[in-house]
Design an enzyme around this catalytic site. Structure first.
Site, short mmCIF file in Angstrom:
data_model
loop_
_atom_site.label_atom_id
_atom_site.label_comp_id
_atom_site.label_asym_id
_atom_site.label_seq_id
_atom_site.Cartn_x
_atom_site.Cartn_y
_atom_site.Cartn_z
N SER A 167 5.09 -5.39 3.41
CA SER A 167 3.74 -5.50 3.98
C SER A 167 2.83 -6.32 3.06
CB SER A 167 3.18 -4.10 4.25
OG SER A 167 1.99 -4.18 5.01
N LEU A 168 1.82 -5.71 2.47
CA LEU A 168 0.93 -6.43 1.56
C LEU A 168 1.71 -7.14 0.45
CD1 LEU A 168 -0.67 -5.98 -1.44
CD2 LEU A 168 -1.83 -7.17 0.41
N HIS B 69 0.79 -2.60 11.39
CA HIS B 69 2.02 -3.07 12.03
C HIS B 69 2.20 -2.52 13.45
CE1 HIS B 69 2.72 -4.56 8.04
NE2 HIS B 69 2.70 -3.34 7.56
N GLN C 225 3.01 -10.34 11.12
CA GLN C 225 3.29 -9.18 10.28
C GLN C 225 2.31 -8.02 10.55
OE1 GLN C 225 1.31 -8.64 6.78
NE2 GLN C 225 3.10 -8.70 5.44
N ARG D 197 -8.33 -9.35 4.62
CA ARG D 197 -7.30 -8.71 5.47
C ARG D 197 -7.54 -7.21 5.57
NH1 ARG D 197 -2.07 -6.39 4.33
NH2 ARG D 197 -0.48 -6.86 5.91
N GLN E 251 0.83 -1.20 0.00
CA GLN E 251 0.00 0.00 0.00
C GLN E 251 0.87 1.25 0.00
OE1 GLN E 251 -3.06 -1.66 3.14
NE2 GLN E 251 -3.80 0.29 2.37
#
Length: 319
Positions: A91-92, A204, A253, A116, A10
């Site tokens: 991340s993603l 996070h 994560q 998610r 993102q």
């Protein structure tokens, strides 16, 4: 001599992304059509026409970035692009890496990242969370400022380091008021800039614990195969190959920081001489250059036919 692929998350999305690559490569829109069938709306139209606010909604951004990364990877492989020695995702982007390494079915991943995103937004209502990029302060000072700002809260508000992106660039996240306090503390510690990010989901951090619990339950039914390429996870800068180990890393994560600086250094320490960003934008390429300023390391991003050819030439020379 090897090369590695990295996948953005993102923040790299933009209206009109992958237009040039899709014009030359029909497989791009075919990949988006697969995702649209899962999602129940036209994902390619959203990415091409917006509106930007809708594309920036977490539950839509995540499938969009996953699909963009996978579409770019499919173009790479169609042109005979060799398999990298390692992969990592920001991340993603770790879900993109899982699909492209052969560990996770694409359509399954599309539905999973949509869930998610929904779980993350539900964990912290819009407007209550915040994220900010802090420039020019050491990691330790950022963590100390977060602890100070969090400790001064009587309401139990949270602010934590969320992304260690490169030396001198750390993203903090948490309760909106606590993030604001941390920014003020960091200004006294010499921060060159503090930029509030246009997101309300404090990824996070411990605030994502409810989302982590929901994701853990969802992942129990998800099948993972043995990856063809070594994936390095940013939560602990390690490789996870067994299904249970992968599931645990994906849950952790959500609530722990992205250790991008350490991850890039680990990839380079493994012998990679070229890092290729697979997906729209050049966010990771910029970060990678700040992590390692060695001009002999190739830092490339695939986002159109010309950059695809450059990456193919660079990686074939390494494989």
């Amino acid at each position: 001599m090897t090369f590695a692929f990295v996948f953005p998350g993102q923040g790299s999305q933009s209206v009109g992304m992958l237009t040039a690559l899709a014009a030359a490569e029909p497989i791009v829109q075919e990949t988006f059509a697969e995702a649209s069938a899962v999602l129940g709306y036209d994902l390619w139209q959203l990415c091409q026409q917006g509106p930007e606010e809708l594309l920036g909604a977490t539950e839509r951004t995540q499938p969009a970035m996953l699909t963009a990364g996978v579409a770019t990877w499919r173009v790479w492989r169609k042109h005979g692009g060799p398999l990298p020695a390692a992969m990592a995702g920001h991340s993603l982007g770790e879900y993109s890496a899982l699909v492209c390494s052969g560990a996770l079915d694409f359509k399954t991943a599309v539905a999973l990242v949509q869930f998610r995103g929904q779980a993350m937004q539900a964990a912290v209502p819009a407007g209550q969370g915040a994220m900010a990029a802090i420039l020019g302060v050491d990691d330790a000072d950022v963590e100390a400022a977060c602890a100070e700002a969090q400790g001064s809260s009587a309401a139990g508000e949270i602010v934590q380091a969320a992304n260690f992106n490169s030396p001198g660039q750390v993203v903090i996240a948490g309760s909106a008021a606590a993030v604001d306090r941390a920014i003020e503390v960091l200004k006294t510690k010499g921060a060159k800039r503090a930029i509030k990010l246009p997101v309300s989901v404090p990824s996070h951090t411990a605030l994502m614990q409810p989302a982590g619990e929901r994701l853990a339950e969802k992942l129990k039914a998800i099948e993972f195969a043995q990856p063809e390429v070594r994936d390095i996870y940013t939560v602990d800068v390690k490789t996870h190959q067994g299904p249970d180990s992968i599931r645990q890393a994906l849950v952790q994560q959500l609530v722990k920081p992205v250790r991008w600086t350490e991850t890039v250094r680990a990839i380079l320490a493994g012998g990679a001489k070229v890092l290729v960003e697979c997906g729209p934008g050049k966010v990771l390429t910029g970060l990678n250059r700040r992590v390692d300023k060695n001009k002999d390391i190739g830092m490339l991003a695939i986002e159109d036919p010309e950059s695809l050819q450059q990456a193919l030439a660079a990686c074939r020379s390494q494989s």
